[in-house]
Design a protein around this motif. Structure first.
Motif, PDB file in Angstrom:
ATOM      1  N   GLY A 324     -25.087  11.131 -79.790  1.00  0.00           N
ATOM      2  CA  GLY A 324     -25.533  11.308 -78.414  1.00  0.00           C
ATOM      3  C   GLY A 324     -26.589  10.306 -77.985  1.00  0.00           C
ATOM      4  O   GLY A 324     -26.567   9.813 -76.845  1.00  0.00           O
ATOM      5  N   GLU A 325     -27.525   9.975 -78.880  1.00  0.00           N
ATOM      6  CA  GLU A 325     -28.636   9.085 -78.520  1.00  0.00           C
ATOM      7  C   GLU A 325     -28.419   7.648 -78.977  1.00  0.00           C
ATOM      8  O   GLU A 325     -28.567   6.705 -78.192  1.00  0.00           O
ATOM      9  CB  GLU A 325     -29.941   9.629 -79.108  1.00  0.00           C
ATOM     10  CG  GLU A 325     -30.360  10.977 -78.526  1.00  0.00           C
ATOM     11  CD  GLU A 325     -31.749  11.398 -78.960  1.00  0.00           C
ATOM     12  OE1 GLU A 325     -32.690  10.585 -78.830  1.00  0.00           O
ATOM     13  OE2 GLU A 325     -31.896  12.534 -79.447  1.00  0.00           O
ATOM     14  N   PHE A 328     -24.213   6.633 -77.874  1.00  0.00           N
ATOM     15  CA  PHE A 328     -23.939   6.712 -76.446  1.00  0.00           C
ATOM     16  C   PHE A 328     -25.143   6.339 -75.590  1.00  0.00           C
ATOM     17  O   PHE A 328     -24.994   6.075 -74.398  1.00  0.00           O
ATOM     18  CB  PHE A 328     -23.476   8.127 -76.086  1.00  0.00           C
ATOM     19  CG  PHE A 328     -22.004   8.359 -76.310  1.00  0.00           C
ATOM     20  CD1 PHE A 328     -21.168   8.639 -75.240  1.00  0.00           C
ATOM     21  CD2 PHE A 328     -21.460   8.291 -77.574  1.00  0.00           C
ATOM     22  CE1 PHE A 328     -19.813   8.858 -75.434  1.00  0.00           C
ATOM     23  CE2 PHE A 328     -20.108   8.510 -77.789  1.00  0.00           C
ATOM     24  CZ  PHE A 328     -19.268   8.784 -76.716  1.00  0.00           C
ATOM     25  N   GLY A 329     -26.347   6.350 -76.152  1.00  0.00           N
ATOM     26  CA  GLY A 329     -27.528   5.956 -75.394  1.00  0.00           C
ATOM     27  C   GLY A 329     -28.062   7.011 -74.455  1.00  0.00           C
ATOM     28  O   GLY A 329     -28.785   6.691 -73.500  1.00  0.00           O
ATOM     29  N   GLY A 330     -27.742   8.285 -74.693  1.00  0.00           N
ATOM     30  CA  GLY A 330     -28.241   9.349 -73.831  1.00  0.00           C
ATOM     31  C   GLY A 330     -29.612   9.840 -74.253  1.00  0.00           C
ATOM     32  O   GLY A 330     -30.146   9.451 -75.285  1.00  0.00           O
ATOM     33  N   LYS A 331     -30.198  10.697 -73.412  1.00  0.00           N
ATOM     34  CA  LYS A 331     -31.497  11.299 -73.713  1.00  0.00           C
ATOM     35  C   LYS A 331     -31.431  12.795 -73.428  1.00  0.00           C
ATOM     36  O   LYS A 331     -31.154  13.191 -72.292  1.00  0.00           O
ATOM     37  CB  LYS A 331     -32.606  10.658 -72.871  1.00  0.00           C
ATOM     38  CG  LYS A 331     -32.976   9.247 -73.287  1.00  0.00           C
ATOM     39  CD  LYS A 331     -34.165   8.742 -72.482  1.00  0.00           C
ATOM     40  CE  LYS A 331     -34.565   7.329 -72.909  1.00  0.00           C
ATOM     41  NZ  LYS A 331     -35.739   6.841 -72.144  1.00  0.00           N
ATOM     42  N   PRO A 332     -31.695  13.631 -74.430  1.00  0.00           N
ATOM     43  CA  PRO A 332     -31.616  15.075 -74.213  1.00  0.00           C
ATOM     44  C   PRO A 332     -32.799  15.637 -73.445  1.00  0.00           C
ATOM     45  O   PRO A 332     -32.697  16.679 -72.805  1.00  0.00           O
ATOM     46  CB  PRO A 332     -31.577  15.642 -75.630  1.00  0.00           C
ATOM     47  CG  PRO A 332     -32.325  14.627 -76.448  1.00  0.00           C
ATOM     48  CD  PRO A 332     -31.993  13.295 -75.837  1.00  0.00           C
ATOM     49  N   ALA A 333     -33.952  14.964 -73.516  1.00  0.00           N
ATOM     50  CA  ALA A 333     -35.156  15.451 -72.843  1.00  0.00           C
ATOM     51  C   ALA A 333     -36.017  14.259 -72.445  1.00  0.00           C
ATOM     52  O   ALA A 333     -36.005  13.215 -73.094  1.00  0.00           O
ATOM     53  CB  ALA A 333     -35.957  16.378 -73.762  1.00  0.00           C
ATOM     54  N   GLY A 334     -36.768  14.421 -71.357  1.00  0.00           N
ATOM     55  CA  GLY A 334     -37.698  13.385 -70.929  1.00  0.00           C
ATOM     56  C   GLY A 334     -37.072  12.219 -70.209  1.00  0.00           C
ATOM     57  O   GLY A 334     -37.738  11.219 -69.940  1.00  0.00           O
ATOM     58  N   ILE A 342     -25.048  12.063 -70.338  1.00  0.00           N
ATOM     59  CA  ILE A 342     -24.502  11.113 -71.314  1.00  0.00           C
ATOM     60  C   ILE A 342     -24.723  11.633 -72.729  1.00  0.00           C
ATOM     61  O   ILE A 342     -23.830  11.549 -73.587  1.00  0.00           O
ATOM     62  CB  ILE A 342     -25.146   9.722 -71.136  1.00  0.00           C
ATOM     63  CG1 ILE A 342     -24.705   9.099 -69.813  1.00  0.00           C
ATOM     64  CG2 ILE A 342     -24.789   8.804 -72.301  1.00  0.00           C
ATOM     65  CD1 ILE A 342     -25.447   7.820 -69.452  1.00  0.00           C
ATOM     66  N   TYR A 343     -25.904  12.179 -72.968  1.00  0.00           N
ATOM     67  CA  TYR A 343     -26.200  12.733 -74.289  1.00  0.00           C
ATOM     68  C   TYR A 343     -25.220  13.848 -74.631  1.00  0.00           C
ATOM     69  O   TYR A 343     -24.679  13.909 -75.749  1.00  0.00           O
ATOM     70  CB  TYR A 343     -27.636  13.257 -74.309  1.00  0.00           C
ATOM     71  CG  TYR A 343     -27.997  14.023 -75.559  1.00  0.00           C
ATOM     72  CD1 TYR A 343     -28.293  13.357 -76.745  1.00  0.00           C
ATOM     73  CD2 TYR A 343     -28.053  15.416 -75.557  1.00  0.00           C
ATOM     74  CE1 TYR A 343     -28.629  14.053 -77.898  1.00  0.00           C
ATOM     75  CE2 TYR A 343     -28.389  16.125 -76.697  1.00  0.00           C
ATOM     76  CZ  TYR A 343     -28.676  15.441 -77.866  1.00  0.00           C
ATOM     77  OH  TYR A 343     -29.001  16.145 -78.998  1.00  0.00           O
ATOM     78  N   LYS A 344     -24.967  14.746 -73.692  1.00  0.00           N
ATOM     79  CA  LYS A 344     -24.051  15.858 -73.934  1.00  0.00           C
ATOM     80  C   LYS A 344     -22.634  15.353 -74.204  1.00  0.00           C
ATOM     81  O   LYS A 344     -21.922  15.901 -75.050  1.00  0.00           O
ATOM     82  CB  LYS A 344     -24.076  16.836 -72.756  1.00  0.00           C
ATOM     83  CG  LYS A 344     -25.359  17.645 -72.687  1.00  0.00           C
ATOM     84  CD  LYS A 344     -25.324  18.700 -71.609  1.00  0.00           C
ATOM     85  CE  LYS A 344     -25.441  18.126 -70.227  1.00  0.00           C
ATOM     86  NZ  LYS A 344     -25.683  19.161 -69.196  1.00  0.00           N
ATOM     87  N   GLU A 345     -22.246  14.306 -73.500  1.00  0.00           N
ATOM     88  CA  GLU A 345     -20.930  13.714 -73.757  1.00  0.00           C
ATOM     89  C   GLU A 345     -20.861  13.145 -75.171  1.00  0.00           C
ATOM     90  O   GLU A 345     -19.845  13.290 -75.875  1.00  0.00           O
ATOM     91  CB  GLU A 345     -20.636  12.614 -72.728  1.00  0.00           C
ATOM     92  CG  GLU A 345     -19.255  11.988 -72.888  1.00  0.00           C
ATOM     93  CD  GLU A 345     -18.995  10.885 -71.875  1.00  0.00           C
ATOM     94  OE1 GLU A 345     -18.057  10.091 -72.100  1.00  0.00           O
ATOM     95  OE2 GLU A 345     -19.724  10.809 -70.863  1.00  0.00           O
TER      96      GLU A 345
END
Length: 512
Positions: A324-325, A328-334, A342-345
């Motif tokens: 996720g991070e 995919f480069g997502g962020k779950p928080a902040g 994107i993180y959830k994907e």
């Protein structure tokens, strides 16, 4: 199955039987310090063959357990991070697994060895564990909603809005507490479920029984990870939170699977003289001597499993959030709400990889009457030890692919997606061997003892100890590198180091 009851001095099946632990120091004594009459433990006469249906019903309990584990493994880190838990603390929450294994499995193993319920020795613990899993899974599913009722901002219970780290302390506290109760409850089921096989299945069917366990683990994993890989909430009107749906589903599945095992697996009650149950402290005092007394193959398998399980647990904690991070480069928080999406994907894609892993394990362990499992045929042709070692080497090599896919770009390239699935999917081979080879060897070794529950619990410590180490090392490496590549690479190196231990300790070579 019948039991031959006999009390007082004498022989059963040509050998003397004493109390469950063969240890006078643990028996109750009278006021003068003399030991009370020891109970005569009568083991079941395992002469009747189990049908395919009976083996399926016996082992379906682990399918239910594995559905819960897989959903937890695939989504819990995401739930913690989206509630604002700092990344370096996530692995500490996962200490619930090994600590509960260290605490619960020896105690439940020892107590169930001496349980005189009319339902048998193991089934009462399966029922109690299932109820506890059901309740804790529901609380975990509603953790952020409960947290809001205790003063957290309403955004903490939003599926779409991103919160900052530390914004939802009540939610995080409830999630961690219910997560720990869930892990303790799952471990209370796992030990008796495994020991039930040793208790009631004839020794010449233990390999078949363990193959069924591996098969059911694969079914459970495929179910849990496949559901976690899709937007399951989108199929339910008015529901947005995928994890909430999944954990409610887990609560239903565990009850159904344990019901089937309890309903269709017969245990004869254990007959013994009245004597107080052994204390929890007594169990742990006994662990060391039991580990010294078990056949050497148990200790040798334990050493090898330590390296395997260090890597497994690192994967469980970090792989989903790594994708996720770091992929995919997502962020779950902040971050921005779009970055949370994107993180959830990415996490769903990681669960797709886990599902492929489960499918690989399923294919390798699948067997029917007249069709021998691919894994079994490979062990016959190449050798059990060589197959086991090859799977451990493969796991190490796969984890070393982590730096080559961690580009933090969205959308990730097709190359990175394929390598990510190969990386985790190939470890299905390792799962297949780790769930069959050592457990089959250990189960056969302890089946003839009357401390099977405690003996299998001591073997389970070879899983718990490296899990604690993996949590601590993982937390430190994440804090130092601010990413998830480092713990996966460390796990790969540990796995590569474990490969040679198979030959060194002759695990799977004794029959050649």
């Amino acid at each position: 199955m019948s039991q031959r009851a006999e009390f007082g001095p004498g022989l059963v099946d040509g050998r003397e039987h004493y109390d469950t632990f063969h240890d006078p120091s643990l028996a109750e004594t009278d006021s003068a310090g003399a030991p009370l009459l020891k109970p005569r433990v009568i083991l079941p006469d395992m002469s009747g063959k189990f049908t395919t249906f009976q083996l399926a019903m016996l082992s379906i309990s682990v399918a239910g357990v594995q559905v819960v584990w897989s959903v937890q493994n695939g989504t819990a880190t995401k739930v913690f991070r989206e509630a604002g838990m700092p990344s370096e603390l996530v692995s500490l929450a996962f200490l619930a697994g090994p600590i509960s294994g260290i605490v619960m499995q020896p105690i439940v193993g020892a107590w169930s060895d001496r349980c005189t319920s009319s339902m048998g020795r193991r089934r009462p613990y399966l029922i109690a564990g299932a109820v506890a899993v059901c309740l804790s899974a529901i609380v975990f599913a509603l953790g952020t909603s409960i947290g809001v009722s205790f003063g957290d901002p309403r955004e903490c219970d939003s599926y779409k809005v991103s919160v900052n780290e530390g914004d939802c302390p009540a939610s995080v506290g409830i999630l961690v507490l219910s997560f720990w109760v869930l892990d303790f409850s799952l471990n209370a089921i796992q030990g008796p479920a495994r020991t039930l096989l040793a208790d009631v299945v004839p020794p010449d069917q233990h390999d078949e029984g363990n193959a069924w366990f591996a098969f059911m683990v694969s079914v459970g994993n495929m179910t849990g990870y496949s559901l976690a890989a899709i937007r399951i909430a989108s199929y339910i009107p008015g529901v947005e939170n995928d994890a909430r749906v999944l954990f409610f589903f887990c609560a239903i599945v565990i009850i159904c699977c344990i019901f089937l095992t309890v309903r269709y697996t017969h245990e004869d009650p254990l007959e013994r003289n009245e004597q107080g149950d052994i204390s929890a402290a007594g169990v742990f005092l006994r662990l060391g001597s039991v580990f010294r007394e078990v056949p050497s193959i148990v200790r040798r398998c334990a050493i090898v499993q330590m390296s395997v399980w260090f890597s497994f647990f690192t994967i469980i904690i970090y792989f989903a959030t790594f994708v996720g991070e770091d992929v995919f480069g997502g962020k779950p928080a902040g971050g921005l709400n779009e970055e949370k999406d994107i993180y959830k994907e990415g996490v769903r894609f990681a669960n797709l990889g886990f599902a492929v892993q489960a499918i690989v394990c399923f294919i390798l362990t699948f067997s029917l009457s007249g069709f021998r499992a691919i894994l079994v045929r490979a062990m016959d042709k190449i050798g059990t030890g060589r197959v086991y070692a090859a799977s451990i080497y493969l796991q190490g090599a796969a984890l070393l692919l982590a730096p080559f896919v961690a580009h933090e770009s969205y959308p990730p390239s097709n190359r990175d997606k394929i390598l990510t699935v190969v990386m985790i999917g190939s470890i299905g081979f390792t799962w297949a061997t780790a769930l069959t080879i050592p457990w089959s060897l250990v189960t056969q070794a302890v089946a003839k003892t009357n401390t099977a529950g405690l003996s299998l619990a001591t073997f389970n410590l070879s899983h718990c100890a490296p899990e604690i180490l993996a949590s601590l090392i993982g937390s430190a490496s994440v804090a130092a590198t601010h990413g998830y590549v480092a713990p996966l690479v460390i796990a790969g190196l540990v796995s590569l180091a474990g490969g040679p231990l198979v030959a060194k300790y002759r695990v799977g070579y004794d029959d050649e």
